[in-house]
Design an enzyme around this catalytic site. Structure first.
Site, short mmCIF file in Angstrom:
data_model
loop_
_atom_site.label_atom_id
_atom_site.label_comp_id
_atom_site.label_asym_id
_atom_site.label_seq_id
_atom_site.Cartn_x
_atom_site.Cartn_y
_atom_site.Cartn_z
CD GLU A 38 -2.99 -1.10 2.24
OE1 GLU A 38 -4.08 -1.67 2.04
OE2 GLU A 38 -2.69 -0.57 3.33
CB CYS B 45 6.68 -4.79 8.96
SG CYS B 45 7.88 -3.70 9.80
CB CYS C 294 5.73 -1.57 16.27
SG CYS C 294 7.46 -1.21 15.86
CB CYS D 216 2.56 -0.93 13.45
SG CYS D 216 2.60 -0.70 11.65
CB SER E 170 9.92 6.78 8.97
OG SER E 170 9.51 6.48 10.28
CB SER F 294 8.95 5.55 15.26
OG SER F 294 8.37 5.89 14.02
CG LEU F 295 11.49 8.56 21.48
CD1 LEU F 295 12.79 7.78 21.39
CD2 LEU F 295 11.73 9.99 21.97
CG ASN G 81 -4.09 7.01 13.30
OD1 ASN G 81 -5.00 7.82 13.45
ND2 ASN G 81 -2.88 7.37 12.89
CB CYS H 83 0.49 7.19 11.26
SG CYS H 83 1.98 6.62 12.07
#
Length: 356
Positions: free
Chosen positions: A90, A110, A114, A117, A191, A213-214, A291, A334
């Site tokens: 995507e 991926c 995480c 996500c 990122s 990304s912290l 999200n 996101c």
């Protein structure tokens, strides 16, 4: 191995293949001057000798994805499901006042896990090639409104870019090289979830912008939502950013992405710690209200809590913006890219809305 397609070649490589820098420049102008990617390379193109072009075209070809699905949210954000050699990934085009930003994927699935996500639900399918990344940009660019050209690219789609760094760096080079598409280095942002070996290489080898990304201010909390933090903790990542800032004079555009979760990382103490952590890092903080996706146990803070957190950070002198969600209605925001599974497994999250 098959020859790399035209949209994955650098200007230097193309100059060698076409035996002339002038021919290479004309070939790139031709490709990026088209309204959309061709299905195949023609036998002739303007300003390039057919005796050189024909054998090149037969060896290299062009990488053109098939658009399996296109969804448009009320705010104009468009999500594309693109088929690339059997895997579906995507990409997202996000319009703003005077430009469009294209969010592209670097992997199908991926390699990271995480907790927040949705892409992790796919597992890891494969790395994407540079031409597959560039093709995502070109598909979205072709549909960008004339008054909102696709001038920005963010590697924030599916996948961890630093686990596929060779191809990502090549894609960045292709996107920023002259004469076309010649995007500004600062307008291309890569990122990372915090892969330290890749971070070191990227800061040395690229001038593109960086987004880290912290998502937490303590290793305990960050390890809960990003398990690889146990290998590369917060301090090790921020130390690299400090070294890069000292070496570059703070010229690199650096973003700290901080996803806000209710009751987990959104306290006043977290806001204070965030400011302290970034005291020597010249960076802008992007606060991202979480999200959610089906099945998650994490929750989104209220708008009031997001505003309070933001105000507390800004009051202490830290540059900070809130990135309110774009495209959440079509699962394009996101952390929501999950619907593409590869091959026949693609399930659209809502009926397709025609582009306007």
């Amino acid at each position: 191995m098959p020859a790399r397609p035209l949209n994955g070649l650098t200007l230097e490589e193309l100059s060698e293949e076409l035996q002339s820098r002038t021919r290479a420049v004309e070939a790139l102008k031709w490709l990026y001057g088209l309204p959309e990617l061709p299905e195949r390379l023609p036998e002739t193109i303007p300003e390039v000798s057919h005796r050189v072009w024909r054998p090149f075209a037969s060896r290299h070809g062009v990488l053109t994805p098939r658009v399996r699905d296109r969804q448009v949210s009320p705010d104009g954000t468009t999500k594309y499901a693109l088929e690339l050699h059997g895997a579906t990934v995507e990409a997202v085009r996000i319009p703003s006042k005077d430009r469009s930003t294209v969010c592209i994927s670097s992997q199908a699935g991926c390699t990271r896990r995480c907790a927040f996500c949705a892409t992790k639900e796919l597992g890891f399918v494969r790395h994407l090639t540079a031409e597959e990344m560039v093709a995502q940009y070109m598909v979205a660019r072709a549909e960008a409104p004339r008054d909102k050209p696709a001038s920005n690219v963010v590697f924030m789609g599916m996948g961890e870019p630093f686990d596929n760094l060779d191809e990502v760096l090549r894609a960045v080079q292709v996107l920023t090289q002259g004469p076309v598409p010649q995007l500004r280095q600062v307008s291309v942002t890569v990122s990372t979830s915090g892969v330290l070996p890749g971070l070191k290489r990227f800061l040395t080898e690229s001038k593109a912008s960086l987004a880290l990304s912290l998502n937490a201010t303590t290793d305990e909390v960050r390890s809960q939502v990003m398990p690889h933090n146990r290998i590369w903790p917060i301090a090790s990542l921020l130390d690299e950013l400090k070294r890069d800032a000292a070496a570059s004079g703070g010229r690199r555009e650096t973003l700290i992405e901080y996803v806000l979760f209710e009751g987990l990382n959104d306290s006043d103490d977290d806001a204070d710690r965030l400011v302290a952590l970034l005291a020597e890092v010249p960076a802008r903080v992007n606060l991202i209200p979480y999200n959610p996706y089906p099945g998650t146990t994490l929750r989104t803070p209220s708008e009031a809590r997001v505003a309070e957190f933001h105000e507390r950070v800004v009051r202490q002198g830290q540059l900070c913006l809130v990135r309110w969600p774009r495209g959440r209605e079509i699962a394009a925001a996101c952390g929501q890219l999950v619907r593409s599974t590869g091959g026949a497994g693609f399930q659209p999250s809502s009926p397709t809305t025609p582009s306007s």
